[in-house]
Design a protein around this motif. Structure first.
Motif, mmCIF file in Angstrom:
data_model
loop_
_atom_site.group_PDB
_atom_site.id
_atom_site.type_symbol
_atom_site.label_atom_id
_atom_site.label_comp_id
_atom_site.label_asym_id
_atom_site.label_seq_id
_atom_site.Cartn_x
_atom_site.Cartn_y
_atom_site.Cartn_z
ATOM 1 N N CYS A 7 26.138 25.244 55.826
ATOM 2 C CA CYS A 7 24.929 25.960 55.390
ATOM 3 C C CYS A 7 24.149 25.141 54.365
ATOM 4 O O CYS A 7 24.670 24.224 53.746
ATOM 5 N N THR A 8 22.899 25.504 54.214
ATOM 6 C CA THR A 8 22.035 24.889 53.207
ATOM 7 C C THR A 8 22.211 25.658 51.913
ATOM 8 O O THR A 8 22.055 26.883 51.883
ATOM 9 N N ARG A 9 22.552 24.956 50.862
ATOM 10 C CA ARG A 9 22.790 25.605 49.565
ATOM 11 C C ARG A 9 21.510 25.701 48.732
ATOM 12 O O ARG A 9 21.434 26.494 47.817
ATOM 13 N N ARG A 10 20.540 24.872 49.045
ATOM 14 C CA ARG A 10 19.285 24.882 48.302
ATOM 15 C C ARG A 10 18.369 25.940 48.911
ATOM 16 O O ARG A 10 17.846 25.770 50.006
ATOM 17 N N MET A 11 18.215 27.042 48.202
ATOM 18 C CA MET A 11 17.389 28.140 48.696
ATOM 19 C C MET A 11 16.224 28.357 47.739
ATOM 20 O O MET A 11 16.356 28.153 46.534
ATOM 21 N N ILE A 12 15.122 28.790 48.295
ATOM 22 C CA ILE A 12 13.939 29.075 47.493
ATOM 23 C C ILE A 12 13.717 30.576 47.534
ATOM 24 O O ILE A 12 13.700 31.190 48.607
ATOM 25 N N ALA A 13 13.562 31.167 46.350
ATOM 26 C CA ALA A 13 13.354 32.613 46.252
ATOM 27 C C ALA A 13 12.017 32.900 45.595
ATOM 28 O O ALA A 13 11.481 32.074 44.852
ATOM 29 N N THR A 114 25.034 32.547 48.734
ATOM 30 C CA THR A 114 25.341 31.175 48.325
ATOM 31 C C THR A 114 24.654 30.137 49.206
ATOM 32 O O THR A 114 24.706 28.946 48.915
ATOM 33 N N GLY A 115 24.037 30.592 50.295
ATOM 34 C CA GLY A 115 23.386 29.652 51.191
ATOM 35 C C GLY A 115 22.673 30.365 52.314
ATOM 36 O O GLY A 115 22.617 31.600 52.370
ATOM 37 N N ILE A 116 22.131 29.567 53.184
ATOM 38 C CA ILE A 116 21.441 30.077 54.364
ATOM 39 C C ILE A 116 21.777 29.123 55.511
ATOM 40 O O ILE A 116 21.857 27.911 55.307
ATOM 41 N N VAL A 117 22.020 29.674 56.681
ATOM 42 C CA VAL A 117 22.316 28.838 57.839
ATOM 43 C C VAL A 117 21.335 29.199 58.940
ATOM 44 O O VAL A 117 21.047 30.372 59.184
#
Length: 172
Positions: A7-13, A114-117
């Motif tokens: 998964c990608t750990r760098r998320m933008i909120a 914690t992430g997004i896949v």
């Protein structure tokens, strides 16, 4: 292979009161196709949805909606699909299929995001696994070829000679 490893750990909120223009700007600035939408709760910011570039195009632009009055929280999907970090790829794909989405949030044991896949992440991981399988097959073939180099070779087949049209037969 578990989802936590791909998964990608760098998320933008962004806050649910943000505008569509702010969301689109963040997507462009950070080169992402999905944003985590948060809302303030007494315990602090909490995930309230997810919005994708596809949502902006399909739900707003394609319908010709006036963008000025729409807040990102109004557009964000509140039916949030998620999988635990320990889930395997098949589990993540099953959740994507059940929810009809191309991205799912990844959560830890305490249910924190914690992430997004994404579907792209799953395809990339699958391609790497297939490439490893191909390498195993090629390695076996190379070993077999090396083992047979010193062995006597079978006789070569006699070439087939095709006579003129209208006649058939074998010639030596």
């Amino acid at each position: 292979m578990n989802i936590g490893s791909i998964c990608t750990r760098r998320m933008i909120a962004l806050d649910s009161n943000s505008t569509l223009a702010q969301a689109a700007g963040l997507m462009r600035e950070h080169h992402v196709g999905a944003l985590i939408v948060t809302s303030q709760t007494p315990a602090g910011p909490s995930v309230s949805g997810i919005v994708t570039d596809r949502d902006l195009v399909i739900d707003v632009l394609a319908r010709g909606l006036e963008t000025a009055g729409i807040k990102i929280g109004d557009l964000a999907s509140e039916n949030i699909a998620s999988v635990p970090e320990e889930a395997d790829m098949a589990g993540a794909m099953a959740v994507m299929q059940a929810y009809g989405v191309r991205r799912v949030l990844v959560t830890d044991a305490e249910k924190r995001v914690t992430g997004i896949v994404s579907l792209d992440d799953l395809m990339d991981a699958s391609a790497k696994e297939l490439a490893s399988l191909v390498a195993v097959i090629r390695s076996g073939i190379e070993r077999e070829v090396a083992e047979t180099k010193g062995a006597p070779q079978p006789p070569q087949p006699m070439p087939l000679r095709v006579p003129a049209v209208g006649t058939a037969g074998w010639t030596k």
